[in-house]
Design a protein around this motif. Structure first.
Motif, short mmCIF file in Angstrom:
data_model
loop_
_atom_site.label_atom_id
_atom_site.label_comp_id
_atom_site.label_asym_id
_atom_site.label_seq_id
_atom_site.Cartn_x
_atom_site.Cartn_y
_atom_site.Cartn_z
N HIS A 265 0.77 -1.21 0.01
CA HIS A 265 0.06 -0.12 0.16
C HIS A 265 1.08 1.36 0.13
O HIS A 265 0.86 2.31 -0.71
N CYS A 266 1.92 1.08 0.86
CA CYS A 266 2.83 2.40 0.98
C CYS A 266 3.61 2.79 -0.30
O CYS A 266 3.72 3.79 -0.86
N LEU A 267 3.91 1.52 -1.03
CA LEU A 267 4.90 1.53 -2.35
C LEU A 267 3.64 2.31 -3.25
O LEU A 267 4.18 3.02 -4.12
N ASP A 268 2.44 1.74 -3.37
CA ASP A 268 1.53 2.15 -4.35
C ASP A 268 1.17 3.59 -4.02
O ASP A 268 1.28 4.48 -5.12
N VAL A 269 0.92 4.08 -2.91
CA VAL A 269 0.71 5.57 -2.59
C VAL A 269 1.79 6.51 -2.45
O VAL A 269 1.60 7.57 -3.23
N TRP A 270 2.90 6.22 -1.84
CA TRP A 270 4.06 7.24 -2.02
C TRP A 270 5.21 6.93 -2.78
O TRP A 270 6.11 7.65 -2.86
N ARG B 29 9.96 6.97 -0.30
CA ARG B 29 9.19 7.07 1.00
C ARG B 29 8.88 5.87 1.68
O ARG B 29 8.75 5.83 2.85
N ALA B 30 8.36 4.66 0.86
CA ALA B 30 7.98 3.63 1.62
C ALA B 30 9.11 3.13 2.33
O ALA B 30 8.65 2.48 3.63
N ASN B 31 10.29 2.92 1.96
CA ASN B 31 11.30 2.43 2.50
C ASN B 31 11.86 3.27 3.69
O ASN B 31 12.47 2.70 4.72
N LYS B 32 11.56 4.51 3.65
CA LYS B 32 12.10 5.68 4.82
C LYS B 32 10.94 5.30 5.91
O LYS B 32 11.64 5.75 7.04
N MET B 33 9.91 4.97 5.83
CA MET B 33 9.12 4.86 6.87
C MET B 33 8.67 3.72 7.57
O MET B 33 8.26 3.59 8.56
N VAL B 34 9.33 2.44 6.91
CA VAL B 34 9.24 1.25 7.44
C VAL B 34 10.32 0.91 8.62
O VAL B 34 11.41 0.99 8.48
N PRO B 35 9.85 0.45 10.09
CA PRO B 35 10.81 0.35 10.69
C PRO B 35 11.75 -1.01 10.48
O PRO B 35 11.46 -1.47 9.55
N GLN B 36 12.91 -0.91 11.01
CA GLN B 36 13.85 -1.96 10.66
C GLN B 36 13.49 -3.43 10.65
O GLN B 36 13.65 -4.18 9.83
N TYR B 37 12.58 -3.77 11.74
CA TYR B 37 11.98 -5.18 11.58
C TYR B 37 11.37 -5.47 10.60
O TYR B 37 11.26 -6.64 9.96
N SER B 38 10.51 -4.29 10.24
CA SER B 38 9.65 -4.78 9.03
C SER B 38 10.51 -4.93 7.67
O SER B 38 9.88 -5.60 6.75
N ALA B 39 11.31 -4.04 7.59
CA ALA B 39 12.19 -3.96 6.64
C ALA B 39 12.93 -5.55 6.19
O ALA B 39 12.90 -5.75 5.04
#
Length: 542
Positions: A499-504, A508-518
């Motif tokens: 969703h973040c990839l699609d919207v932003w 930006r998607a990679n900047k807003m994702v915390p490390q564990y999620s990344a």
């Protein structure tokens, strides 16, 4: 030669250190200007006369000065007034709020603390990466261990920190005691009541139901934040509210309550993140945070009721007491059947039978950009996805929940409830089975994901008898306990990343994702071809 003007600046007393707030800041400017020559005096008089006659409201007794003129020519000791921050009117949500449609309505912007939104909001800038990665060590004394991520069922027996956050002890099962009218068994309410009764805290911030507070007649879905000072007020917070709730709306009331020095704050992940970011501004001596696991809330109470009306049409909405998406792949709806029985009735419908398009209006955009299912910054977190579900008795009010204790404050909270006999602890939470394939299958078939990639949208769910067979098979062969929680967490995280990839976009998607999620996203990109295809399909649209 002329003597240069003298300028004086009053310095703010240093406050507590914070990465967002430097030790010393200037107050509103207090300036005194001295001009010690006759030429300087003449110039001041000339400028003053010019300003006088230029003023549209000039007169013999008054001169209307601009704000800047008033500041420059202030008499000694006169201080320019500093405008107070203006809260945003909740009636203008979400359009007038900084995060727009992705605002989770946490309540921060509805207070004078709105000035902190850029550093506190989970959905602005680096968002949850800034908050979780930046504050986890400050809150708990250390960061989570990112090296113990469980994959392919290896080590699946117990919950790991990489996914579930910092743990002071292993995740444990528990039930509440002596809390009538709770949606589950009253674990959260029991902890809150015990801390208030023991004097550990002076007040509790929680979400009550609007109306008379009994939770009936549809009010259960209407969230109302309260600053509870009595047990009866805390009891108004029983039950899960399925819509976005402005927990932080009470911050100004709290700021003006000089008698409150010890506080328990109850909230979901996005609200807890914002609270932690401004906690040092509240002049409190002791702070405890009690969190819940959370995913896919509805934007408004009306949307939650519409979801039920379309999904569970056989149950009147004014009889419903609560609902959850449970571990047996069914939605459990708890309701009063009108028989007068002290025990509620339940309707259980397979996920697969729900209308395919309900997610479009029933899930808030903020929940589609969330990476804090496990409430990383709370002292204690209560949930249910990692708990076992008894096939013979799956009623919420008789089932285990999970309790995650993240630090010594959390231990104190749990001990308070145990001492008051409002909590009973069971064994450690365990699990079995691999979760990756089912998580990815759920992502691929998700209607919202298919909408992102231009795939086929399913408007109708399965026929009931097929859905029941599917749910039973999945429950029998799918992951159990903690592994089921891994499945749910990974599914939501991967869907939300898309969703973040699609919207932003990717940056930006990679900047807003915390490390564990990344780390989880990276693992699926490396090992799962269908997920790579989805990512590339969305990226190709930009």
């Amino acid at each position: 030669s002329r003597t240069p003007p003298k300028w004086s600046f009053d310095q703010r007393t240093p406050g507590p250190p914070s990465k967002h707030h430097p030790q010393s800041q200037c107050r509103p400017l207090e300036t005194t200007c001295y001009c010690r020559s006759s030429r300087g005096v003449r110039r001041l008089c000339i400028v003053g006369l010019l300003l006088f006659f230029a003023s549209p409201c000039s007169g013999l007794s008054t001169v209307r000065r601009s704000r800047s003129t008033a500041l420059f020519f202030s008499t000694k000791g006169e201080t320019a007034s500093k405008p107070q921050p203006q809260p945003i009117d909740p009636n203008f949500w979400p359009d007038k709020f900084p995060a727009k449609s992705h605002c989770s309505k946490c309540g921060l912007c509805e207070t004078t603390y709105v000035t902190h939104v850029s550093d506190a909001c989970a959905f602005l800038g680096e968002g949850m990466k800034r908050n979780i990665d930046g504050l986890e060590e400050t809150v708990h004394g250390r960061k989570r261990n990112l090296d113990d991520m469980v994959w392919e069922g290896a080590g699946a027996e117990v919950a790991e920190e990489a996914r579930f956050g910092v743990m002071h002890r292993p995740m444990v099962l528990g039930t509440g005691k002596r809390v009538e009218g709770a949606q589950w068994t009253g674990v959260i309410t029991g902890i809150a009541v015990s801390m208030l009764e023991a004097g550990t805290v002076d007040a509790v911030v929680c979400i009550a139901s609007k109306g008379d507070g009994d939770g009936n007649n549809g009010e259960w879905s209407d969230p109302e934040p309260i600053l509870a000072r009595t047990v009866d007020q805390v009891l108004r917070g029983r039950g899960v509210k399925p819509a976005l709730a402005p927990s932080l709306r009470v911050l100004d009331e709290l700021k003006n309550s000089s008698d409150i020095k010890k506080l328990l704050f109850c909230g979901v992940g996005c609200a807890v993140q914002a609270f932690r970011a401004i906690q040092h501004e509240l002049n409190l001596e002791e702070v405890y945070v009690l969190g819940t696991n959370c995913a896919d809330n509805s934007p408004t109470p009306e949307d939650a009721r519409e979801f039920l009306r379309r999904s569970i049409p056989d149950v009147e909405s004014n009889k419903i007491l609560g609902y959850e998406f449970m571990q047996d792949f069914r939605v459990h709806v708890k309701y009063d059947d009108g028989s007068g029985s002290s025990s509620p009735s339940y309707e259980r419908k397979p996920y697969f039978c729900l209308p395919g398009d309900v997610a479009e209006f029933a899930i808030a955009d903020s929940c589609l950009a969330c990476f804090d299912y496990t409430n990383s910054l709370a002292d204690v977190v209560v949930g249910y996805m990692a708990a076992p579900l008894d096939s013979n008795n799956s009623n919420m009010d008789q089932s285990y929940q999970t309790i995650t204790v993240r630090n010594s404050r959390g231990e104190k909270m749990i001990q308070s409830a145990l001492d008051a006999e409002r909590l009973e602890l069971g064994p450690d939470a365990t699990g079995k089975g691999a979760h990756e394939k089912i998580a990815m299958a759920t992502v691929s078939s998700d209607n919202l994901v298919q909408q992102m990639v231009g795939g086929e949208m399913k408007e109708q769910g399965m026929p009931r008898f097929l859905g029941e067979i599917m749910a039973s098979v999945m429950t029998a062969v799918g992951p159990k306990g903690v592994s089921f929680a891994r499945y749910s967490l990974d599914y939501h995280l991967l869907r939300n990343y898309l969703h973040c990839l699609d919207v932003w976009g990717e940056e930006r998607a990679n900047k807003m994702v915390p490390q564990y999620s990344a780390d989880i996203v990276k693992k699926y990109l490396e090992t799962n071809e269908p997920f790579r295809i989805l990512v590339e399909s969305i990226k190709s649209k930009r």
